[in-house]
Design a protein around this motif. Structure first.
Motif, PDB file in Angstrom:
ATOM      1  N   UNK A 121      12.458  -8.837   1.620  1.00  0.00           N
ATOM      2  CA  UNK A 121      13.344  -7.710   1.305  1.00  0.00           C
ATOM      3  C   UNK A 121      12.533  -6.671   0.549  1.00  0.00           C
ATOM      4  N   UNK A 122      12.451  -5.467   1.111  1.00  0.00           N
ATOM      5  CA  UNK A 122      11.721  -4.376   0.477  1.00  0.00           C
ATOM      6  C   UNK A 122      12.617  -3.716  -0.564  1.00  0.00           C
ATOM      7  N   UNK A 123      12.170  -3.700  -1.812  1.00  0.00           N
ATOM      8  CA  UNK A 123      12.945  -3.083  -2.901  1.00  0.00           C
ATOM      9  C   UNK A 123      12.522  -1.634  -3.121  1.00  0.00           C
ATOM     10  N   UNK A 124      11.218  -1.344  -2.995  1.00  0.00           N
ATOM     11  CA  UNK A 124      10.695   0.021  -3.157  1.00  0.00           C
ATOM     12  C   UNK A 124       9.904   0.401  -1.911  1.00  0.00           C
ATOM     13  N   UNK A 125      10.286   1.480  -1.271  1.00  0.00           N
ATOM     14  CA  UNK A 125       9.549   1.952  -0.094  1.00  0.00           C
ATOM     15  C   UNK A 125       8.435   2.925  -0.487  1.00  0.00           C
ATOM     16  N   UNK A 126       8.597   3.569  -1.657  1.00  0.00           N
ATOM     17  CA  UNK A 126       7.592   4.528  -2.132  1.00  0.00           C
ATOM     18  C   UNK A 126       7.320   4.289  -3.609  1.00  0.00           C
ATOM     19  N   UNK A 127       6.101   4.610  -4.029  1.00  0.00           N
ATOM     20  CA  UNK A 127       5.717   4.525  -5.435  1.00  0.00           C
ATOM     21  C   UNK A 127       5.288   5.905  -5.903  1.00  0.00           C
ATOM     22  N   UNK A 128       5.661   6.264  -7.127  1.00  0.00           N
ATOM     23  CA  UNK A 128       5.259   7.556  -7.690  1.00  0.00           C
ATOM     24  C   UNK A 128       3.888   7.382  -8.340  1.00  0.00           C
ATOM     25  N   UNK A 129       2.935   8.238  -7.957  1.00  0.00           N
ATOM     26  CA  UNK A 129       1.582   8.156  -8.511  1.00  0.00           C
ATOM     27  C   UNK A 129       1.150   9.522  -9.033  1.00  0.00           C
ATOM     28  N   UNK A 130       0.067   9.506  -9.822  1.00  0.00           N
ATOM     29  CA  UNK A 130      -0.544  10.735 -10.329  1.00  0.00           C
ATOM     30  C   UNK A 130      -2.026  10.656 -10.019  1.00  0.00           C
ATOM     31  N   UNK A 131      -2.566  11.675  -9.353  1.00  0.00           N
ATOM     32  CA  UNK A 131      -3.979  11.661  -8.975  1.00  0.00           C
ATOM     33  C   UNK A 131      -4.480  13.073  -8.688  1.00  0.00           C
ATOM     34  N   UNK A 132      -5.795  13.200  -8.643  1.00  0.00           N
ATOM     35  CA  UNK A 132      -6.401  14.450  -8.200  1.00  0.00           C
ATOM     36  C   UNK A 132      -6.193  14.564  -6.690  1.00  0.00           C
ATOM     37  N   UNK A 133      -6.105  15.776  -6.141  1.00  0.00           N
ATOM     38  CA  UNK A 133      -5.860  15.937  -4.701  1.00  0.00           C
ATOM     39  C   UNK A 133      -6.865  15.183  -3.813  1.00  0.00           C
TER      40      UNK A 133
END
Length: 195
Positions: A121-133
């Motif tokens: 069972x997928x609980x999160x389909x996307x994760x929020x990240x912070x990075x340089x382009x």
């Protein structure tokens, strides 16, 4: 990161009447910010189909009357009733500035819990990240080869890359649930062993 080109035109008038007229002609108004100046533009709605209705993340090459901007989709607004695309916001990418973006999750490996009859069972389909382009990934790999029946894999267990994960580290990404048939078989086994 994959690139998609959107060709747009600068907006002279920013009022409600002009915006409504643009939408009636199948254009979507938008704004580009994060650079030296805000750029208000409009583009044909059909060009946004691959960008908005896709689980993937794209870097957008915004071509506004011959001027090219590197950007990412920041926000989308839909009509509450007919789901028509109303407005788009883009954030201009700059090499030395970190950006926050949601990136899809890709599962790799075979879970032993699924092999014995459990359901992933997928609980999160996307994760929020912070990075340089330059370090923005197309997706984040999550290894599920150690995931047993009834267990979860949390955000904190994901292998780190050239980015910082901003999603809560205690949040589960995926869980292997025990189906009812398997639960009743285990209960039957436990009762049979006690006699």
């Amino acid at each position: 990161m994959k690139t998609l080109e959107i060709i747009g035109f600068k907006r002279a008038n920013l009022g409600k009447a002009q915006t409504k007229e643009l939408r009636n002609e199948s254009y979507v108004p938008g704004v580009l910010y994060g650079g030296a100046e805000q750029v208000h533009f409009y583009a044909p709605a059909i060009l946004f189909r691959d960008l908005v209705y896709s689980p993937e993340v794209y870097e957008v090459d915004l071509n506004i009357e011959g001027t090219h901007y590197r950007a990412i989709l920041q926000d989308v607004q839909f009509h509450p009733v007919n789901e028509m695309l109303l407005h788009v916001d883009f954030l201009e990418l700059q090499e030395d500035k970190e950006v926050k973006i949601e990136v899809p999750v890709k599962f790799v490996g075979n879970s032993p819990g699924v092999m014995v009859g459990g359901k992933l069972v997928t609980k999160l389909r996307k994760l929020k990240i912070k990075a340089l382009p330059a370090n923005l990934p197309d997706y984040i790999e999550v290894n599920i080869s150690d995931l047993e029946l009834g267990k979860s894999i949390k955000v904190s267990k994901i292998a780190k890359g050239d980015y910082e994960i901003l999603t809560n580290p205690l949040a589960p990404v995926a869980t292997v649930t025990i189906p009812r048939a398997l639960k009743s078989a285990q209960a039957e086994e436990a009762r049979g062993g006690k006699k």
